[in-house]
Design a protein around this motif. Structure first.
Motif, PDB file in Angstrom:
ATOM      1  N   LEU A  95       0.826  -1.207   0.000  1.00  0.00           N
ATOM      2  CA  LEU A  95       0.000   0.000   0.000  1.00  0.00           C
ATOM      3  C   LEU A  95       0.855   1.250   0.000  1.00  0.00           C
ATOM      4  N   ARG A  96       1.955   1.203   0.744  1.00  0.00           N
ATOM      5  CA  ARG A  96       2.857   2.362   0.751  1.00  0.00           C
ATOM      6  C   ARG A  96       3.425   2.606  -0.646  1.00  0.00           C
ATOM      7  N   THR A  97       3.843   1.540  -1.302  1.00  0.00           N
ATOM      8  CA  THR A  97       4.389   1.676  -2.656  1.00  0.00           C
ATOM      9  C   THR A  97       3.329   2.189  -3.620  1.00  0.00           C
ATOM     10  N   LEU A  98       2.114   1.684  -3.480  1.00  0.00           N
ATOM     11  CA  LEU A  98       1.013   2.125  -4.326  1.00  0.00           C
ATOM     12  C   LEU A  98       0.766   3.622  -4.165  1.00  0.00           C
ATOM     13  N   MET A  99       0.869   4.121  -2.927  1.00  0.00           N
ATOM     14  CA  MET A  99       0.641   5.533  -2.679  1.00  0.00           C
ATOM     15  C   MET A  99       1.837   6.386  -3.085  1.00  0.00           C
TER      16      MET A  99
END
Length: 499
Positions: free
Chosen positions: A182-186
């Protein structure tokens, strides 16, 4: 008599500046070295029946683009059919993939399924991002940035804390989400801004809102339809385009540009707007007339270059969406190769765009249009053998993900584009693809100025000045410069009348 204006370059900022200056009543002439408008957003077709957009492919912040057309009494729908993509894109990890849905409500449910509480956290994140988007894209980025005093207004002052200008994007995202995917996606959207998430201000969470909430779109016929539409708008304002016209020299007298030598012939102008590479234009000027010296440019942090492949495949690829991001390896390893080590990455991340999944006009029936892009350090050597090695690597990973077989043998058309091509075609400093990185030290007033300090009638626009890289910012940049140029001439006329 109308003031005669030259715009150097027909990229998005040049098209925008030309249209606004034409509307104001100036005799505007756009000079483009290539045979078509668009700059990095050009398009080409092949004898095999493929049609490739050469550059931008993410149609985000549709409201900002729409505002350009509305300024002239149009809608984008007057020129092209804009479709919303579902899924918006897919991101591939070593542990699987995340498919980003068109619906924001579905996106919240997706986040919740990955990490307990992440759906509510996404809502909080996007609530703050929407505020930044509304203030940032309507107030903050529309400043000419001559001085910090421009930002002293009640609205911006009230908003300063909420804009998170002094927080890093990475630490900001980490406050909301724990799961690395999720961090990478954001974090992914700020890669377009040309720096590591740890070096980008948290202000740019506005991009998450402009993309994930407002949606990812595609103009039928390719991104080039936006270029053609903007050209039509400019021509409706009386702008004249001159293709295959290269500006060979800038002739200055008494601290004013008197003429440009274009294809070997001098032509006189009252005002010049440079939409070409800022550094390249500066190098055409005598040293005493340059805003910045060589040391200044060497000290800037530039956005990456790219290795791009345009591929026409003889058969379709199952299990592939319009946009797919291959992030099976750590983001920071690749970023360090771009900014710290300045070398080709060992475990690259890359992006695949397959517009034929949404538009059958860009490839023959039963065949596939595939665009591969790998971010790369500026200034690296990019011989064909090295390019080919990375093509094979990317195709192998694409095969693993989709189940496709022997993709290299499926190639009917192949063209590579890399660092040296950006230099050759766009005079891009170091072969950069996206301009200056939007780091805190290169934001707003700290970017190269839009007006030459010594030459009264020379202005600069585009991704190396305010507001920064990307299609919507470049369109805004052209509008800012046109407004400044118009105000300058009004001041000069008022001065002449009082003498």
């Amino acid at each position: 008599m109308k003031k005669k204006v030259a715009v150097i370059g027909a990229g998005f900022s040049g098209l925008s500046a030309a249209a606004y200056l034409g509307r104001a009543g100036y005799d505007v002439h756009v000079f483009e070295k290539h045979g078509q408008p668009g700059g990095r957003a050009r398009q080409f077709s092949t004898p095999e029946g493929f049609k490739f957009d050469m550059g931008p492919s993410w149609y985000w912040m549709p409201d900002i683009i729409e505002s350009f057309f509305s300024d002239f009494g149009y809608n984008s729908a007057d020129f092209f059919d804009l479709v919303s993509l579902n899924p918006q894109f897919e991101m591939i990890f070593s542990s699987g993939k995340i498919s980003v849905p068109e619906s924001y409500e579905e996106l919240k449910r997706l986040f919740e399924s990955i990490e307990a509480g992440a759906g509510a956290q996404l809502e909080k994140f996007m609530h703050a991002a929407k505020f930044k988007y509304e203030v940032g894209m309507r107030d903050f980025v529309n400043k000419p940035c001559h001085s910090w005093l421009e930002f002293i207004s009640p609205k911006i002052a009230r908003s300063a804390f909420k804009l998170d200008l002094l927080s890093s994007f990475r630490s900001y995202v980490a406050k909301y989400f724990t799961d690395e995917r999720l961090r990478t996606l954001m974090e992914f959207p700020v890669i377009f801004l040309g720096a590591s998430p740890k070096d980008i201000p948290a202000l740019y969470s506005l991009m998450n809102y402009g993309g994930y909430v407002l949606g990812t779109h595609y103009p039928k016929g390719g991104f080039y339809q936006l270029v053609l539409a903007m050209q039509q708008v400019a021509e409706a304002q009386g702008v004249t385009f001159h293709f295959n016209h290269n500006v060979d020299a800038i002739n200055i007298e008494n601290k004013k540009i008197r003429s440009l030598r274009i294809n070997g012939e001098n032509q006189e102008f009252d005002l010049v707007v440079a939409s070409a590479d800022y550094h390249h234009i500066e190098m055409q000027l005598p040293e005493k007339f340059r805003n910045y010296d060589t040391a200044y440019w060497k000290g800037r942090t530039f956005a990456p270059s790219s290795l791009i492949y345009y591929l026409g495949l003889k058969s379709s690829i199952a299990n592939l969406t319009h946009h797919t991001l291959f992030f099976e390896h750590p983001l920071d390893d690749h970023i360090d190769c771009i900014y710290a080590d300045k070398k080709w990455p060992e475990n690259p991340l890359f992006y695949a765009c397959c517009p034929s999944k949404s538009d059958r006009d860009v490839a023959p029936v039963g065949q596939e249009n595939l665009f591969l892009l790998m971010p790369l350090a500026t200034g690296v050597s990019d011989d064909e053998e090295t390019r080919e090695e990375y093509l094979i690597h990317m195709l192998e990973r694409l095969e693993k993900q989709t189940g496709a077989k022997n993709l290299y043998q499926q190639i009917l058309y192949k063209r590579s584009y890399c660092v040296s091509d950006f230099v050759q075609d766009y005079n891009a400093y170091g072969g950069n693809a996206y301009g200056l990185a939007n780091t805190l030290k290169q934001t707003a007033v700290l970017k190269p100025k839009i007006r030459n300090k010594s030459v009264q009638n020379l202005f600069y626009t585009g991704q190396l000045t305010v507001p920064g890289p990307g299609v919507p910012p470049s369109i805004i940049s052209g509008k800012i410069v046109a407004k400044e140029a118009i105000e300058l001439y009004h001041k000069l006329l008022d001065h002449e009348e009082t003498i």
